[in-house]
Design a protein around this motif. Structure first.
Motif, PDB file in Angstrom:
ATOM      1  N   ASP A 197      37.279  38.413  36.142  1.00 59.17           N
ATOM      2  CA  ASP A 197      37.085  39.825  36.462  1.00 59.17           C
ATOM      3  C   ASP A 197      38.219  40.630  35.841  1.00 59.17           C
ATOM      4  OD1 ASP A 197      36.753  42.357  37.640  1.00 59.17           O
ATOM      5  OD2 ASP A 197      35.924  41.477  39.454  1.00 59.17           O
ATOM      6  N   VAL A 198      37.892  41.434  34.853  1.00 56.61           N
ATOM      7  CA  VAL A 198      38.896  42.207  34.110  1.00 56.61           C
ATOM      8  C   VAL A 198      39.680  43.145  35.028  1.00 56.61           C
ATOM      9  CG1 VAL A 198      37.374  44.111  33.421  1.00 56.61           C
ATOM     10  CG2 VAL A 198      39.284  43.467  31.957  1.00 56.61           C
ATOM     11  N   ARG A 199      39.084  43.549  36.149  1.00 53.86           N
ATOM     12  CA  ARG A 199      39.785  44.452  37.071  1.00 53.86           C
ATOM     13  C   ARG A 199      41.006  43.786  37.698  1.00 53.86           C
ATOM     14  NH1 ARG A 199      35.777  46.196  41.391  1.00 53.86           N
ATOM     15  NH2 ARG A 199      35.614  43.946  41.469  1.00 53.86           N
ATOM     16  N   LEU A 200      41.075  42.465  37.648  1.00 55.63           N
ATOM     17  CA  LEU A 200      42.201  41.744  38.245  1.00 55.63           C
ATOM     18  C   LEU A 200      43.312  41.441  37.252  1.00 55.63           C
ATOM     19  CD1 LEU A 200      40.145  39.201  40.373  1.00 55.63           C
ATOM     20  CD2 LEU A 200      41.071  41.409  41.078  1.00 55.63           C
ATOM     21  N   LEU A 201      43.033  41.632  35.973  1.00 54.87           N
ATOM     22  CA  LEU A 201      44.007  41.316  34.922  1.00 54.87           C
ATOM     23  C   LEU A 201      45.025  42.448  34.760  1.00 54.87           C
ATOM     24  CD1 LEU A 201      41.576  39.845  32.240  1.00 54.87           C
ATOM     25  CD2 LEU A 201      43.107  38.588  33.782  1.00 54.87           C
ATOM     26  N   PRO A 202      46.163  42.146  34.133  1.00 48.73           N
ATOM     27  CA  PRO A 202      47.169  43.195  33.894  1.00 48.73           C
ATOM     28  C   PRO A 202      46.589  44.361  33.093  1.00 48.73           C
ATOM     29  CG  PRO A 202      48.079  41.036  33.399  1.00 48.73           C
ATOM     30  CD  PRO A 202      46.599  40.847  33.615  1.00 48.73           C
ATOM     31  N   GLU A 203      47.175  45.520  33.275  1.00 51.99           N
ATOM     32  CA  GLU A 203      46.706  46.733  32.593  1.00 51.99           C
ATOM     33  C   GLU A 203      46.755  46.577  31.075  1.00 51.99           C
ATOM     34  OE1 GLU A 203      48.270  51.258  32.213  1.00 51.99           O
ATOM     35  OE2 GLU A 203      48.116  50.457  34.251  1.00 51.99           O
ATOM     36  N   ASP A 238      49.696  45.621  40.677  1.00 50.90           N
ATOM     37  CA  ASP A 238      49.413  46.187  41.996  1.00 50.90           C
ATOM     38  C   ASP A 238      48.301  45.422  42.716  1.00 50.90           C
ATOM     39  OD1 ASP A 238      47.247  46.981  40.436  1.00 50.90           O
ATOM     40  OD2 ASP A 238      47.139  48.974  41.340  1.00 50.90           O
ATOM     41  N   LEU A 239      48.233  44.108  42.499  1.00 53.92           N
ATOM     42  CA  LEU A 239      47.136  43.308  43.046  1.00 53.92           C
ATOM     43  C   LEU A 239      47.002  43.456  44.562  1.00 53.92           C
ATOM     44  CD1 LEU A 239      44.861  41.297  42.418  1.00 53.92           C
ATOM     45  CD2 LEU A 239      46.488  39.490  42.996  1.00 53.92           C
ATOM     46  N   THR A 240      48.106  43.438  45.291  1.00 50.89           N
ATOM     47  CA  THR A 240      48.036  43.546  46.746  1.00 50.89           C
ATOM     48  C   THR A 240      47.389  44.857  47.168  1.00 50.89           C
ATOM     49  OG1 THR A 240      50.007  42.165  46.969  1.00 50.89           O
ATOM     50  CG2 THR A 240      49.389  43.504  48.871  1.00 50.89           C
ATOM     51  N   ASP A 261      44.032  27.641  36.000  1.00 50.97           N
ATOM     52  CA  ASP A 261      43.287  27.525  37.249  1.00 50.97           C
ATOM     53  C   ASP A 261      42.830  28.908  37.688  1.00 50.97           C
ATOM     54  OD1 ASP A 261      43.616  24.750  37.527  1.00 50.97           O
ATOM     55  OD2 ASP A 261      45.585  25.022  38.449  1.00 50.97           O
ATOM     56  N   PHE A 262      41.662  28.942  38.315  1.00 54.17           N
ATOM     57  CA  PHE A 262      41.076  30.190  38.800  1.00 54.17           C
ATOM     58  C   PHE A 262      40.531  29.985  40.201  1.00 54.17           C
ATOM     59  CE2 PHE A 262      40.881  30.352  34.237  1.00 54.17           C
ATOM     60  CZ  PHE A 262      41.240  31.647  33.944  1.00 54.17           C
ATOM     61  N   GLU A 263      40.434  31.089  40.935  1.00 54.32           N
ATOM     62  CA  GLU A 263      39.801  31.102  42.252  1.00 54.32           C
ATOM     63  C   GLU A 263      38.519  31.904  42.133  1.00 54.32           C
ATOM     64  OE1 GLU A 263      42.447  32.455  45.434  1.00 54.32           O
ATOM     65  OE2 GLU A 263      44.081  32.271  43.987  1.00 54.32           O
ATOM     66  N   ILE A 264      37.554  31.583  42.980  1.00 51.62           N
ATOM     67  CA  ILE A 264      36.352  32.423  43.022  1.00 51.62           C
ATOM     68  C   ILE A 264      36.728  33.705  43.746  1.00 51.62           C
ATOM     69  CG2 ILE A 264      34.024  32.684  43.937  1.00 51.62           C
ATOM     70  CD1 ILE A 264      33.690  29.666  43.559  1.00 51.62           C
ATOM     71  N   TRP A 265      36.577  34.812  43.074  1.00 45.03           N
ATOM     72  CA  TRP A 265      36.914  36.125  43.616  1.00 45.03           C
ATOM     73  C   TRP A 265      35.675  36.757  44.233  1.00 45.03           C
ATOM     74  CZ3 TRP A 265      39.640  40.060  45.239  1.00 45.03           C
ATOM     75  CH2 TRP A 265      39.252  41.369  44.996  1.00 45.03           C
ATOM     76  N   LYS A 286      39.257  34.869  39.604  1.00 45.27           N
ATOM     77  CA  LYS A 286      40.589  35.467  39.694  1.00 45.27           C
ATOM     78  C   LYS A 286      41.591  34.425  39.214  1.00 45.27           C
ATOM     79  CE  LYS A 286      43.821  36.364  43.414  1.00 45.27           C
ATOM     80  NZ  LYS A 286      44.482  35.090  43.191  1.00 45.27           N
ATOM     81  N   PRO A 287      42.429  34.757  38.234  1.00 46.93           N
ATOM     82  CA  PRO A 287      43.444  33.794  37.796  1.00 46.93           C
ATOM     83  C   PRO A 287      44.361  33.404  38.964  1.00 46.93           C
ATOM     84  CG  PRO A 287      43.324  35.638  36.271  1.00 46.93           C
ATOM     85  CD  PRO A 287      42.504  36.008  37.472  1.00 46.93           C
ATOM     86  N   SER A 288      44.702  32.134  39.049  1.00 49.70           N
ATOM     87  CA  SER A 288      45.639  31.673  40.076  1.00 49.70           C
ATOM     88  C   SER A 288      47.084  31.949  39.669  1.00 49.70           C
ATOM     89  CB  SER A 288      45.464  30.176  40.325  1.00 49.70           C
ATOM     90  OG  SER A 288      44.193  29.917  40.844  1.00 49.70           O
ATOM     91  N   ASP A 289      47.332  32.013  38.372  1.00 51.09           N
ATOM     92  CA  ASP A 289      48.675  32.238  37.832  1.00 51.09           C
ATOM     93  C   ASP A 289      48.997  33.734  37.905  1.00 51.09           C
ATOM     94  OD1 ASP A 289      50.961  32.577  36.219  1.00 51.09           O
ATOM     95  OD2 ASP A 289      50.373  30.901  34.932  1.00 51.09           O
ATOM     96  N   SER A 290      50.039  34.086  38.630  1.00 47.32           N
ATOM     97  CA  SER A 290      50.395  35.495  38.826  1.00 47.32           C
ATOM     98  C   SER A 290      50.742  36.216  37.523  1.00 47.32           C
ATOM     99  CB  SER A 290      51.553  35.618  39.818  1.00 47.32           C
ATOM    100  OG  SER A 290      52.709  34.973  39.309  1.00 47.32           O
ATOM    101  N   ARG A 291      51.084  35.478  36.455  1.00 42.27           N
ATOM    102  CA  ARG A 291      51.355  36.124  35.165  1.00 42.27           C
ATOM    103  C   ARG A 291      50.136  36.843  34.630  1.00 42.27           C
ATOM    104  NH1 ARG A 291      52.992  31.464  31.377  1.00 42.27           N
ATOM    105  NH2 ARG A 291      51.351  30.508  32.610  1.00 42.27           N
TER     106      ARG A 291
END
Length: 101
Positions: free
Chosen positions: A12-18, A56-58, A31-35, A46-51
């Motif tokens: 989901d591109v909305r979850l990736l960095p700007e 502003d994910l939270t 690794d990914f999670e089902i979002w 959703k990527p599991s790696d915070s990089r």
């Protein structure tokens, strides 16, 4: 993206960095999670790696999926099509409007 199931999966591109320069390069193994999953026969990942997540994910999760943490590990519920206000809120970069008509 091949997720080993009969339905398609995509990040989901909305979850990736700007900045797209900060996105994982094509072919990156991660690794990914089902979002999100629903009746549209697709799985949003959703990527599991915070990089590879927006800064502003939270705050974003609080606006779009406020119950995300309590839903982890639970069966996926089909919420039906989003309302117009939900779509507008998800697309706004500054969050939901202060008041709705």
């Amino acid at each position: 993206m091949d997720i080993g199931l009969s339905v398609g999966g995509f990040v989901d591109v909305r979850l990736l960095p700007e900045q797209s320069d900060d996105w994982p390069a094509e072919g990156t193994v991660a690794d990914f999670e089902i979002w999100w999953a629903d009746s549209r026969q697709q799985i949003r990942l959703k990527p599991s790696d915070s990089r590879y997540l927006r800064n502003d994910l939270t705050d974003f999760m609080g606006r779009v999926r406020p119950n995300w943490s309590s839903e982890v590990g639970q069966p996926v519920r089909d919420p039906g099509p989003p309302t117009l206000d939900e779509v507008r809120s998800a697309l706004r970069s500054d969050g939901p409007p202060a008041s709705s008509p």
